[in-house]
Design an enzyme around this catalytic site. Structure first.
Site, PDB file in Angstrom:
ATOM      1  N   ARG A  26     -21.930  -0.378  17.367  1.00 46.60           N
ATOM      2  CA  ARG A  26     -20.476  -0.553  17.434  1.00 46.60           C
ATOM      3  C   ARG A  26     -19.994  -1.454  16.303  1.00 46.60           C
ATOM      4  NH1 ARG A  26     -20.590  -5.139  16.597  1.00 46.60           N
ATOM      5  NH2 ARG A  26     -20.898  -6.931  17.961  1.00 46.60           N
ATOM      6  N   HIS A  60     -15.838 -13.560  19.413  1.00 46.13           N
ATOM      7  CA  HIS A  60     -16.077 -14.816  20.126  1.00 46.13           C
ATOM      8  C   HIS A  60     -15.009 -15.052  21.190  1.00 46.13           C
ATOM      9  CE1 HIS A  60     -19.602 -16.331  17.964  1.00 46.13           C
ATOM     10  NE2 HIS A  60     -19.137 -15.574  16.983  1.00 46.13           N
ATOM     11  N   ASP A  95     -15.173 -12.542  24.059  1.00 45.01           N
ATOM     12  CA  ASP A  95     -15.608 -11.803  25.268  1.00 45.01           C
ATOM     13  C   ASP A  95     -16.188 -12.753  26.297  1.00 45.01           C
ATOM     14  OD1 ASP A  95     -17.968 -12.188  23.763  1.00 45.01           O
ATOM     15  OD2 ASP A  95     -18.749 -10.166  24.116  1.00 45.01           O
ATOM     16  N   GLY A 151     -24.853  -6.997  12.486  1.00 46.21           N
ATOM     17  CA  GLY A 151     -23.700  -7.300  13.338  1.00 46.21           C
ATOM     18  C   GLY A 151     -23.094  -6.038  13.923  1.00 46.21           C
ATOM     19  N   SER A 173     -24.548  -4.318  16.579  1.00 39.98           N
ATOM     20  CA  SER A 173     -25.070  -4.129  17.944  1.00 39.98           C
ATOM     21  C   SER A 173     -26.310  -3.265  18.053  1.00 39.98           C
ATOM     22  CB  SER A 173     -23.993  -3.532  18.852  1.00 39.98           C
ATOM     23  OG  SER A 173     -23.165  -4.518  19.305  1.00 39.98           O
ATOM     24  N   SER A 174     -27.259  -3.452  17.144  1.00 42.86           N
ATOM     25  CA  SER A 174     -28.493  -2.692  17.323  1.00 42.86           C
ATOM     26  C   SER A 174     -29.191  -3.127  18.619  1.00 42.86           C
ATOM     27  CB  SER A 174     -29.409  -2.855  16.112  1.00 42.86           C
ATOM     28  OG  SER A 174     -29.563  -4.206  15.797  1.00 42.86           O
ATOM     29  N   ASP A 203     -20.579  -5.728  23.720  1.00 47.63           N
ATOM     30  CA  ASP A 203     -21.437  -4.748  23.042  1.00 47.63           C
ATOM     31  C   ASP A 203     -21.989  -3.719  24.023  1.00 47.63           C
ATOM     32  OD1 ASP A 203     -20.895  -6.457  20.988  1.00 47.63           O
ATOM     33  OD2 ASP A 203     -22.895  -7.340  20.891  1.00 47.63           O
TER      34      ASP A 203
HETATM   35  C1  GLA Z   1     -22.262 -10.821  19.573  1.00 55.61           C
HETATM   36  C2  GLA Z   1     -22.336 -10.830  21.101  1.00 55.61           C
HETATM   37  C3  GLA Z   1     -21.019 -10.346  21.706  1.00 55.61           C
HETATM   38  C4  GLA Z   1     -19.813 -11.078  21.119  1.00 55.61           C
HETATM   39  C5  GLA Z   1     -19.891 -11.095  19.590  1.00 55.61           C
HETATM   40  C6  GLA Z   1     -18.807 -11.928  18.969  1.00 55.61           C
HETATM   41  O1  GLA Z   1     -22.164  -9.505  19.107  1.00 55.61           O
HETATM   42  O2  GLA Z   1     -23.364  -9.984  21.550  1.00 55.61           O
HETATM   43  O3  GLA Z   1     -21.056 -10.482  23.113  1.00 55.61           O
HETATM   44  O4  GLA Z   1     -19.698 -12.363  21.642  1.00 55.61           O
HETATM   45  O5  GLA Z   1     -21.140 -11.573  19.126  1.00 55.61           O
HETATM   46  O6  GLA Z   1     -17.566 -11.391  19.273  1.00 55.61           O
END
Ligand code: GLA
Length: 393
Positions: free
Chosen positions: A40, A47, A49, A138, A140-141, A186
């Site tokens: 994603r 920062h 969620d 960054g 979401s792997s 994520d």
């Molecule tokens: C990482 C975390 C998420 C979120 C982001 C920042 O991806 O896994 O839960 O906090 O950082 O938005």
């Protein structure tokens, strides 16, 4: 012809073929089930969620595909195929008497954590994971591996879990096994995304709204810095704790719903200066997620762009999670005609920036980045894609 620096999605069919071939080569039989889960990119709301705020991510066309078959051996054997070669991990299928524990190899904790949290018995299985999602970018792997594992277990067991619960169990797996105290964004978007849409997630009620993303003249371009500073591990939990400290001072369960007046109260409370900055970021970033959603719907790209730049400034100066490489890419984007806005995306300290740009300015932007940015950037187009699914083997 895409440039060498362009990451091009392999597509579900090609990844499935590769995973099936590897499975046959390693286990000398055929896989019986398969699943896919995307990565994603977050358009707005970083920062926040874990403060129960609003976030607006989209799923990418880059995927993790996992194939598997029951093994009847009481053991779970998982092979991850990467450019550098195959990595293998095996661990006993968990029982009440012998629950799983995190351990080595570190990458397998994402799989193990999900096996440990699956809401049903897990028998032994063999599996192969392949992915075209850049690691550590960054994007979401980690959540992609967690959710694909969960989805494969659904296919193996026939047990289905309601999607929000599924995302929560994958988040719990990440807390308990790799030990990363992430929010829900994520795992939620990787589970629930829909093609051609971003997902506005309310991280308090855990309800979400599909937001159509019209892409006719405008592109969402992700630029990967290809750097990952080691700070992430220690700084993320600290940011989370600072936000909670602010909420505690205000006597609230989280910073969600905090007003500007309450920020003033926080200031008067003589709280730590960093805690105050984090709280200000969270309050304003949650508002930006709601606002930008409106502007995406009305295709008001100028306003979309302004909010992206504002968010970057806030992540840099108030949340302090950016780094020189991310800042440099945002500055190159800012100076490029046809760019509406740009910001870092995800947890920060490296990783990627997301840029909203006129389609016919994408090539110019890439050229400028390649000539002005002192690093090895790669580019990918964020074409809003579907969330996790079981696929036909
Ligand atoms: C990482 C975390 C998420 C979120 C982001 C920042 O991806 O896994 O839960 O906090 O950082 O938005």
């Amino acid at each position: 012809m895409p440039a060498l620096t362009d990451a091009v999605p392999a597509g579900e069919a090609a990844l499935l073929r590769r995973a099936r071939d590897e499975f046959a080569a390693v286990f000398a039989r055929g896989a019986t089930v398969a699943a896919a889960a995307p990565g994603r990119v977050n358009l707005m709301g970083d920062h926040v969620d874990y403060c129960e705020g609003y976030v607006l991510p989209v799923a990418l066309p880059f995927l993790t595909v996992m194939v598997g078959a029951p093994s009847n051996s009481g053991t779970c054997r998982v092979v991850s195929v990467q450019d550098s070669g195959r990595q293998e991990a095996s661990f006993p299928a968990p029982t009440a008497a012998n629950p799983l524990k995190p351990g080595e190899p570190a990458w397998a904790n994402y799989v193990k954590g999900v096996v440990a949290n699956f809401p049903g018995p897990v028998e032994g299985f063999d599996a192969v994971i392949v992915s075209d999602l850049p690691m550590g970018a960054g994007l979401s792997s980690s959540a992609s591996i967690e959710v694909v594992t969960f989805t494969l277990l659904e296919a193996l067991s026939g047990i289905r879990t309601e999607p929000v619960r599924k995302a929560q169990l994958c988040q719990k797996a990440e807390h308990e096994f790799p030990g990363m105290p992430c929010g829900i964004m994520d795992q939620y978007v990787v589970t629930m995304a829909k093609k051609d849409h971003a997902l506005l997630i309310d991280c308090r009620s855990l309800e979400s709204t599909q937001v159509p993303i019209f892409n006719s003249d405008t592109a969402i371009l992700v630029i990967n810095t290809n750097v990952k500073h080691q700070l992430t591990g220690s700084e993320y939990p600290q940011r989370r704790a600072q936000c909670q400290a602010a909420a505690d001072i205000l006597g609230k369960p989280s910073l969600r719903g905090t007003t500007v007046e309450q920020l003033e109260d926080l200031k008067q409370s003589n709280c730590d200066a960093d805690v105050l900055k984090r709280a200000r970021h969270v309050v304003e970033e949650i508002r930006r997620s709601e606002e930008i959603t409106k502007y995406f719907k009305t295709r008001d790209w100028e306003r979309v762009g302004e909010l992206l730049y504002e968010s970057h400034e806030s992540l840099r100066n108030l949340m302090e999670v950016s780094c020189p490489e991310l800042d440099a890419l945002v500055e190159v984007a800012r100076a490029t005609p046809g760019v509406y806005g740009a910001r870092m995306t995800g947890g920060g300290f490296g990783g990627s920036v997301v840029v909203v740009v006129k389609k016919n300015s994408v090539d110019d932007l890439k050229k400028r980045v390649l000539s002005q940015y002192k690093g090895n950037p790669t580019f990918l187009l964020a074409i809003p894609s579907d969330g996790a699914r079981i696929i036909n083997i």
